[in-house]
Scaffold this motif. Structure first.
Motif, short mmCIF file in Angstrom:
data_model
loop_
_atom_site.label_atom_id
_atom_site.label_comp_id
_atom_site.label_asym_id
_atom_site.label_seq_id
_atom_site.Cartn_x
_atom_site.Cartn_y
_atom_site.Cartn_z
N SER A 1 -0.80 12.75 4.60
CA SER A 1 0.28 11.82 5.35
C SER A 1 -0.40 10.21 4.96
O SER A 1 -1.44 10.04 4.26
N TYR A 2 0.83 9.35 5.05
CA TYR A 2 0.33 8.01 5.05
C TYR A 2 -0.90 7.57 5.50
O TYR A 2 -1.91 6.78 5.22
N ILE B 1 0.37 -5.51 -0.54
CA ILE B 1 0.86 -6.07 -1.74
C ILE B 1 2.34 -6.41 -1.31
O ILE B 1 3.32 -6.85 -1.75
N GLY B 2 2.80 -5.85 -0.16
CA GLY B 2 4.06 -5.85 0.46
C GLY B 2 4.22 -5.17 1.73
O GLY B 2 3.32 -4.63 2.22
N ARG C 1 5.85 -0.79 7.09
CA ARG C 1 4.49 -0.28 6.55
C ARG C 1 4.09 -1.02 5.62
O ARG C 1 4.71 -1.40 4.52
N ALA C 2 2.66 -1.19 5.50
CA ALA C 2 2.02 -1.98 4.44
C ALA C 2 2.00 -1.16 3.07
O ALA C 2 1.74 -0.03 3.30
N ILE C 3 2.19 -1.66 2.04
CA ILE C 3 2.09 -1.06 0.66
C ILE C 3 1.00 -1.49 0.34
O ILE C 3 0.80 -2.70 -0.03
N ASN D 1 6.71 4.09 -2.48
CA ASN D 1 7.74 4.11 -1.24
C ASN D 1 7.11 4.79 -0.20
O ASN D 1 7.52 5.83 0.21
N VAL D 2 6.62 3.93 0.60
CA VAL D 2 5.98 4.48 1.95
C VAL D 2 7.00 4.97 2.84
O VAL D 2 6.50 6.00 3.68
#
Length: 599
Positions: A61-62, A84-85, A91-93, A162-163
């Protein structure tokens, strides 16, 4: 419980059971025991990845992924992980920067003499092979015996782009794909496809990637996917813009120096590399393989127009997850070696493409009139079966390897091109478009005071919209344009976009309406199509008579219109419209695309 309810429940549960085993209906896979299986860590290895612990049948999972990567970051001086986004759901990328010299800032990396490779996974979150392969490779570099790879290059790794789609996970994510067991969703939380967003920049993920590219200036960009579609022997297919693009020297470098070495490495490890594959008839390859000309809304063609070497990996969805992940690992490892070995020639290719003259830019490609030479195709035997249920004919794959000669159908013939002006001007009120140009990294001059200019503009003379939205936008099905000069006063905040700049071709693609990925065709100027002022017929009738009496030339033009167009002659509405357009009362901005050309 009554018998009826029991029966209904049995039917429902039976249907549910069929759905849960839907992947059992995939075509039988060929046996595989590649050398790359030796890359899998032992379950007792302290740095075994979560995916390896399942025998590469599942992907973490993430939260599990980020926890494992944070631990790797904390235990290696050569890695730092940064956001970075922020996704649409918050959610943090994350991106990992990997450098043996501990060069972790954009400025430090820019001063480095090593090449920089950016690779990303999970732009389509169900197609997650690159995440698990990247985790294994970084483990072996930082905790294993492959630290020397960092002598070749610095690395940027986005494990999940694509979190939100990644966390929309279930056993029902991608029915046509053989694992992992739990898969994410193709689109993001607002149902936008990130790999259609490279020009319009609407998603948090692609905005983040664009910023990374602008800030870090990578030398190679790799986007890792998994295919849909037909069956064949190849397990790792990949491509780049080989012909019909904007960076011919980069294409040559990828074809002659990069591809042969990567292909050989894959073959040495028991994989079968191949080109991007798209069946001409949509079912099998009996009628040939189509090499499409992708527009810059896609990752690898966006790279091509930026003169950034870019590769699209499409692992074969019908191959087991384990096989695909290991093939990706081999690909990435060899990519590091090949870029390091041939960095000087790659730099020369990029410089050559960046310096090419730009009198015109192709905005549309079409198919060649005749197919190119046939290609040897490593296929899978199939037969066509007529469905007893629908009467439809469908392809059934037989798990038997065959070799075919099939036509190679190329879509690299220039169909439409536009001349390149000295500069474009965008009025200050079109702030969204100006902001997107900034996010692309395109250089602009900003007006500090009002300025009168005489510029060329395109006017929409006729158009038809599509019947349904595409990626949330109402695009054009067809349109006609006319060009004319207009003298306008642009307000402070308006911008001048010169075309003699590193991203000049990208500016043309975004601003010329004929381009399929222009802001015009994406619908960002659709408000110009609305007319807001009208003239009543009780005003029009006496005014028309006065106009005809005072202007014989106008009367002649009107009579010619009546004679050549019977439908016009019978339509009072169109006649009124025609005369209204001859008056100064007509909206002068109506249907005028607000991008001026400076020649």
């Amino acid at each position: 419980m009554c018998n009826f309810k029991k029966t209904l429940l049995t039917i429902i549960m039976g249907s549910f059971t069929m759905i849960t085993v839907a992947q059992d209906f995939l075509p039988e896979t060929l046996p595989w025991n590649g050398k790359s299986k030796s890359l899998i860590a032992s379950p007792t290895d302290p740095w075994v990845t979560p995916g390896e612990l399942t025998g590469l049948t599942e992907s973490p999972s993430y939260e599990e992924t980020m926890a494992w990567l944070e631990k790797l970051d904390e235990n290696s001086p050569y890695i730092t992980m940064i956001p970075i986004g922020l996704s649409e759901q918050g959610r943090a990328i994350q991106m990992l920067i990997v450098s043996k010299n501990q060069e972790f800032t954009a400025d430090e990396i820019a001063r480095s003499k090593k090449p920089l490779i950016l690779f990303q996974a999970g732009i389509h979150a169900g197609e997650i092979d690159g995440k698990d392969a990247g985790m294994m490779l970084l483990r072996d570099i930082n905790q294993g015996e492959k630290l020397e790879l960092l002598d070749e290059a610095n690395l940027l790794f986005i494990p999940i782009l694509n979190v939100d789609g990644h966390e929309r996970k279930s056993e029902y994510g991608r029915v046509n794909q053989r694992g992992p067991k739990i898969m994410g969703w193709r689109t993001n939380a607002v149902n936008l496809n990130l790999n259609r967003d490279y020009t319009k920049l609407e998603t948090a993920g692609i905005k983040a990637v664009a910023k990374v590219i602008n800030d870090y200036d990578p030398d190679l960009y790799i986007d890792i996917h998994v295919t849909d579609g037909a069956d064949y022997q190849y397990d790792v297919t990949y491509g780049f813009v080989e012909t019909g693009g904007y960076s011919p020297e980069i294409s040559s470098w990828l074809s002659t120096q990069f591809k042969p070495e990567v292909d050989q490495a894959l073959k040495d490890h028991g994989h079968i590399p191949g080109p991007l594959l798209f069946a001409a008839n949509g079912q099998d390859f009996s009628e040939g393989n189509v090499a499409f000309s992708f527009s810059p809304r896609f990752s690898h063609t966006y790279g091509d127009i930026r003169h950034l070497p870019a590769i699209l990996i499409e692992n074969h969805s019908l191959k087991p997850f384990e096989q695909r992940v290991l093939g990706t690992y081999v690909f990435l490892e060899q990519a590091i070696k090949s870029v390091g070995d041939h960095f000087e020639s790659l730099q020369n290719a990029v410089e050559s493409d960046s310096d090419q003259s730009m009198e015109s830019v192709v905005v549309k490609y079409g198919f060649r009139e005749t197919p190119a030479d046939s290609m040897e195709f490593l296929g899978i035997k199939s037969e066509k079966i007529t469905s007893a249920l629908t009467g439809n004919e469908y392809v059934s794959w037989q798990a038997e390897p065959i070799t075919q000669q099939v036509p190679s159908i190329l879509m690299d013939r220039p169909v439409s091109s536009v001349p390149v002006p000295k500069a474009y001007w965008i009025p200050s009120e079109w702030k969204e478009v100006i902001q997107k140009m900034k996010e692309h990294g395109i250089q602009m001059e900003v007006l500090e005071e009002a300025k009168e200019l005489n510029l060329e503009y395109s006017t929409v003379t006729d158009y038809r919209m599509v019947s349904q939205p595409y990626e949330g936008k109402m695009r054009f099905q067809s349109f006609d344009l006319a060009k004319k000069y207009r003298k306008l006063t642009l307000q402070p905040g308006s911008v001048r976009v010169k075309t003699d700049q590193p991203l000049g071709e990208l500016a043309v693609i975004l601003l010329e309406p004929e381009s399929v990925d222009s802001f015009f065709q994406w619908g960002y100027f659709n408000t110009i199509l609305s007319q807001t002022e009208y003239m009543e017929t009780y005003v029009m009738e006496p005014m028309i008579q006065s106009m005809l009496d005072q202007d014989p030339a106008l009367k002649t033009r009107f009579e010619e219109e009546l004679a050549k167009d019977e439908a016009f002659a019978k339509s009072p509405r169109r006649i009124y419209r025609w005369f209204y357009e001859q008056t100064p009362y007509i909206d002068q901005n109506w249907k005028v695309i607000p991008v001026g050309r400076e020649w």
